[in-house]
Write an enzyme that holds these catalytic residues in place. Structure first.
Site, mmCIF file in Angstrom:
data_model
loop_
_atom_site.group_PDB
_atom_site.id
_atom_site.type_symbol
_atom_site.label_atom_id
_atom_site.label_comp_id
_atom_site.label_asym_id
_atom_site.label_seq_id
_atom_site.Cartn_x
_atom_site.Cartn_y
_atom_site.Cartn_z
ATOM 1 N N THR A 199 0.824 -1.203 0.000
ATOM 2 C CA THR A 199 0.000 0.000 0.000
ATOM 3 C C THR A 199 0.860 1.257 0.000
ATOM 4 O O THR A 199 0.619 2.206 -0.778
ATOM 5 C CB THR A 199 -0.921 0.007 1.238
ATOM 6 O OG1 THR A 199 -1.786 -1.127 1.200
ATOM 7 C CG2 THR A 199 -1.764 1.270 1.281
ATOM 8 N N GLY A 223 -4.488 -6.291 -1.257
ATOM 9 C CA GLY A 223 -5.468 -7.275 -0.802
ATOM 10 C C GLY A 223 -5.045 -8.699 -1.144
ATOM 11 O O GLY A 223 -5.234 -9.627 -0.343
ATOM 12 N N ARG A 270 -4.313 -11.760 1.517
ATOM 13 C CA ARG A 270 -4.931 -13.080 1.477
ATOM 14 C C ARG A 270 -3.870 -14.184 1.377
ATOM 15 O O ARG A 270 -3.994 -15.232 2.006
ATOM 16 C CB ARG A 270 -5.909 -13.167 0.300
ATOM 17 C CG ARG A 270 -7.180 -12.358 0.501
ATOM 18 C CD ARG A 270 -8.179 -12.609 -0.607
ATOM 19 N NE ARG A 270 -7.708 -12.062 -1.876
ATOM 20 C CZ ARG A 270 -7.924 -10.811 -2.272
ATOM 21 N NH1 ARG A 270 -8.582 -9.966 -1.493
ATOM 22 N NH2 ARG A 270 -7.473 -10.390 -3.449
ATOM 23 N N SER A 293 -6.102 -7.240 7.962
ATOM 24 C CA SER A 293 -6.386 -6.593 9.242
ATOM 25 C C SER A 293 -7.253 -5.373 9.019
ATOM 26 O O SER A 293 -7.283 -4.790 7.922
ATOM 27 C CB SER A 293 -5.079 -6.170 9.943
ATOM 28 O OG SER A 293 -4.425 -5.146 9.217
ATOM 29 N N ASP A 295 -5.290 6.066 -0.227
ATOM 30 C CA ASP A 295 -5.964 6.278 -1.512
ATOM 31 C C ASP A 295 -6.373 7.741 -1.677
ATOM 32 O O ASP A 295 -6.289 8.308 -2.772
ATOM 33 C CB ASP A 295 -7.202 5.391 -1.624
ATOM 34 C CG ASP A 295 -6.861 3.957 -1.971
ATOM 35 O OD1 ASP A 295 -5.698 3.699 -2.336
ATOM 36 O OD2 ASP A 295 -7.754 3.092 -1.857
#
Length: 208
Positions: free
Chosen positions: A24, A62, A66, A72, A83
């Site tokens: 991220t 994401g 996974r 979390s 974002d």
């Protein structure tokens, strides 16, 4: 269909030790750096390519979560927060170009409207969910906004007539419609909750 592509990439990134939050942060830093470096210089096509690459990379957080079983609540919060920073950087870099080298105050103002209204689209959903109702309606989710913006900006430097201004006007209209949709939807759902709870329910306090 998307998960068939992102899942193997997520597993690969997890194997080399990248965490979802690291993905991220890297994606956001790349978007911000690309937008604020290329767009103010008028290099709209190159900037759009760089931003698109890092936006797509950011989508893998994401899949990494996974693959590594590290999903979390904070990760989702961080992703959503960053974002907003990435979106602001894209539009700020573009507005910078219109004010300086592009010398187009009308499109600069339109870009500012897209920036503010885009934040409102996200805020209304978050605020509605904070009040206990879902508000996922609207024609301008983040993906649609980015597609319209990046395609129109990138093609604008390639000489496609009216594409840049047209894309910004379309984006502004999409944002405005979505804001109105979410206002009406949230009001309707809150009225449903109030009716179901019956009289005597206190109004929630306004946010400062």
């Amino acid at each position: 269909m998307v998960s068939r592509v992102t899942a193997p990439l997520g597993r690969s990134l997890a194997r080399i030790g990248l965490t979802p939050n690291a993905v991220t942060v890297i994606g956001t830093v790349g978007v911000v750096a690309g937008a604020l470096y290329f767009y103010p210089r008028g290099e709209l096509y190159a900037g759009s390519v760089v931003v698109t690459v890092f936006v797509l990379f950011d989508m893998l957080d994401g899949a990494v979560a996974r693959a590594s079983d590290r999903a979390s609540a904070f990760g989702a919060f961080l992703d959503s927060s960053l974002d907003r920073i990435a979106d602001a950087a894209i539009l700020a870099g573009l507005m910078w170009w219109f004010v300086s080298g592009g010398e187009d105050p009308l499109l600069a103002g339109l870009t500012l409207f897209c920036l503010v209204s885009g934040f409102m689209v996200s805020y209304l959903k978050a605020r509605a969910e904070g009040l206990g109702v879902n508000c996922d309606v609207g024609v301008a989710e983040r993906t649609e906004r980015l597609v319209v913006l990046l395609v129109s900006v990138g093609l604008g430097e390639l000489g496609v007539p009216y594409i840049l201004a047209g894309g910004l006007w379309v984006l502004a209209a999409m944002n405005l419609v979505t804001v109105l949709q979410r206002l009406l939807e949230t009001r309707a759902r809150l009225d449903e909750v109030a009716t179901a709870d019956g009289p005597g329910v206190d109004e929630p306090a306004a946010e400062n």
